[in-house]
Enzyme design. Structure first.
Site, short mmCIF file in Angstrom:
data_model
loop_
_atom_site.label_atom_id
_atom_site.label_comp_id
_atom_site.label_asym_id
_atom_site.label_seq_id
_atom_site.Cartn_x
_atom_site.Cartn_y
_atom_site.Cartn_z
N ARG A 69 13.88 21.21 22.94
CA ARG A 69 14.49 22.03 24.72
C ARG A 69 14.88 23.07 24.27
O ARG A 69 15.45 24.01 25.33
CB ARG A 69 15.42 20.93 25.67
CG ARG A 69 14.50 19.60 25.86
CD ARG A 69 15.93 18.65 26.19
NE ARG A 69 15.62 17.87 27.06
CZ ARG A 69 16.36 16.38 27.67
NH1 ARG A 69 17.22 16.32 26.58
NH2 ARG A 69 15.58 16.06 28.53
N HIS A 109 20.70 28.30 0.08
CA HIS A 109 21.98 28.29 -0.29
C HIS A 109 22.10 26.81 -0.83
O HIS A 109 23.78 26.74 -1.50
CB HIS A 109 22.55 28.42 0.28
CG HIS A 109 22.80 30.58 0.33
ND1 HIS A 109 24.06 30.82 0.46
CD2 HIS A 109 21.89 31.07 -0.33
CE1 HIS A 109 23.66 32.52 0.19
NE2 HIS A 109 22.61 32.03 -0.43
N ASN A 110 22.02 25.75 -0.12
CA ASN A 110 22.41 24.52 0.59
C ASN A 110 21.46 23.57 0.26
O ASN A 110 21.69 21.97 0.27
CB ASN A 110 22.08 24.50 2.10
CG ASN A 110 23.51 25.27 2.39
OD1 ASN A 110 22.93 25.96 3.53
ND2 ASN A 110 24.54 26.05 2.12
N VAL A 127 19.77 17.96 17.06
CA VAL A 127 21.91 17.79 17.01
C VAL A 127 21.51 16.19 16.23
O VAL A 127 21.80 15.76 15.51
CB VAL A 127 22.52 18.11 17.95
CG1 VAL A 127 23.90 17.63 18.52
CG2 VAL A 127 22.79 19.51 18.38
N GLY A 128 21.47 15.33 17.50
CA GLY A 128 21.83 14.36 17.15
C GLY A 128 20.79 13.67 16.11
O GLY A 128 21.13 12.72 14.96
N ARG A 151 28.87 23.61 -5.20
CA ARG A 151 29.05 23.83 -4.39
C ARG A 151 27.98 22.36 -3.51
O ARG A 151 28.40 21.61 -2.58
CB ARG A 151 28.93 24.88 -2.96
CG ARG A 151 29.40 25.81 -3.92
CD ARG A 151 28.90 27.09 -3.02
NE ARG A 151 30.13 28.56 -3.69
CZ ARG A 151 29.80 29.70 -3.51
NH1 ARG A 151 28.62 29.90 -3.35
NH2 ARG A 151 31.22 29.99 -4.05
N CYS A 182 14.52 16.49 18.12
CA CYS A 182 14.69 15.60 19.49
C CYS A 182 14.86 16.74 20.84
O CYS A 182 14.08 18.25 20.66
CB CYS A 182 15.52 14.98 19.35
SG CYS A 182 17.05 16.02 19.09
N GLY A 183 15.24 16.45 21.42
CA GLY A 183 16.36 17.98 22.51
C GLY A 183 16.55 18.72 22.31
O GLY A 183 16.47 19.85 22.73
N THR A 184 17.47 18.29 21.06
CA THR A 184 18.88 19.46 20.53
C THR A 184 18.30 19.87 19.02
O THR A 184 18.46 20.70 18.54
CB THR A 184 19.95 19.75 20.86
OG1 THR A 184 20.25 17.95 20.53
CG2 THR A 184 20.16 19.09 22.57
N ASP A 240 11.85 12.48 19.15
CA ASP A 240 11.58 11.34 19.61
C ASP A 240 11.43 11.51 21.22
O ASP A 240 10.36 12.40 21.01
CB ASP A 240 13.59 10.78 20.04
CG ASP A 240 14.23 12.32 20.64
OD1 ASP A 240 13.49 13.29 20.79
OD2 ASP A 240 15.07 12.10 21.13
N HIS A 241 11.07 10.58 22.00
CA HIS A 241 10.47 11.21 23.30
C HIS A 241 9.91 12.27 23.17
O HIS A 241 9.07 12.77 23.87
CB HIS A 241 10.59 10.08 23.88
CG HIS A 241 11.98 9.87 24.68
ND1 HIS A 241 13.62 10.09 23.98
CD2 HIS A 241 12.60 10.67 25.74
CE1 HIS A 241 14.17 9.87 24.47
NE2 HIS A 241 14.61 10.60 25.41
N ARG A 279 25.66 30.05 -8.24
CA ARG A 279 26.72 29.30 -7.51
C ARG A 279 26.46 28.54 -6.92
O ARG A 279 27.36 28.26 -6.50
CB ARG A 279 27.54 30.26 -7.55
CG ARG A 279 26.73 31.53 -5.85
CD ARG A 279 28.04 32.77 -6.41
NE ARG A 279 26.66 33.24 -4.65
CZ ARG A 279 25.90 34.03 -4.50
NH1 ARG A 279 25.11 34.33 -5.09
NH2 ARG A 279 25.76 34.38 -2.71
N HIS A 280 25.44 28.33 -6.04
CA HIS A 280 25.44 27.38 -5.34
C HIS A 280 25.59 25.88 -5.71
O HIS A 280 25.26 24.98 -4.91
CB HIS A 280 24.59 27.35 -4.26
CG HIS A 280 24.39 28.86 -3.75
ND1 HIS A 280 25.22 30.04 -3.00
CD2 HIS A 280 23.73 30.19 -4.34
CE1 HIS A 280 24.74 30.62 -2.53
NE2 HIS A 280 24.04 31.00 -3.10
#
Ligand code: RB5
Length: 146
Positions: free
Chosen positions: A109, A98-99, A69-70, A136, A65-67, A8-9, A132-133
């Site tokens: 940020r 693993h994932n 997260v979003g 899951r 993005c900033g964090t 994003d910006h 094993r992963h």
């Protein structure tokens, strides 16, 4: 590898630097924007990168993005995406091993360019261990269809 990238910006400047770094490492980068610091909505860029990954037009995706997260939450709404938001390289590496994460997100940020490069390098170098992963990760996929 062929990598999809989007932001994003708030992530725009860091995206530019990360693209330069990825190309230096020898990767091909498909840039899904945004292309300026003008305010935009991160879910659009998360969706574009996520689609490129699930349709296998690109091998892996990177979102900023900033964090982080979003944009990672948004990417994880797309079936088949396992996006991780990281601010240090250890989790980035383990998230591949693993994932089997297929999208990496970080926050402009939160991390500076050098840390972002370190996180990206570890994530790209790591490989899914299976074993094993595998079960899951398959269970995570099952949650998408229930
Ligand atoms: C934009 O202001 C900001 O909310 C976005 O970049 C991101 O941090 C959201 O998770």
């Amino acid at each position: 590898m062929k990598l999809a990238i989007g932001c994003d910006h708030v992530g725009f400047e860091l995206k530019t630097d990360i693209i330069t770094y990825l190309e230096l490492l020898g990767h091909t980068v498909q840039d899904f924007g945004t292309q300026s610091a003008k305010r935009v909505d991160y879910p659009n860029y998360a969706a574009a990168v996520a689609e490129a990954v699930v349709t296998q037009k690109c091998d892996l995706g990177i979102l900023i993005c900033g964090t982080g997260v979003g944009i990672s939450i948004a990417a994880n709404k797309i079936k088949g995406i396992r996006a991780v938001v990281c601010s240090e390289p250890y989790s980035a590496k383990l998230s591949r091993e693993h994932n089997n994460t297929n999208v990496l997100a970080f926050g402009s940020r939160v991390v500076g360019i050098e840390l972002a490069k370190m996180i990206t390098k570890e994530w790209l170098a790591a490989e899914f261990e299976g074993g094993r992963h595998q079960k899951r990760v398959a269970m995570i996929g099952q949650l998408e269809v229930e």
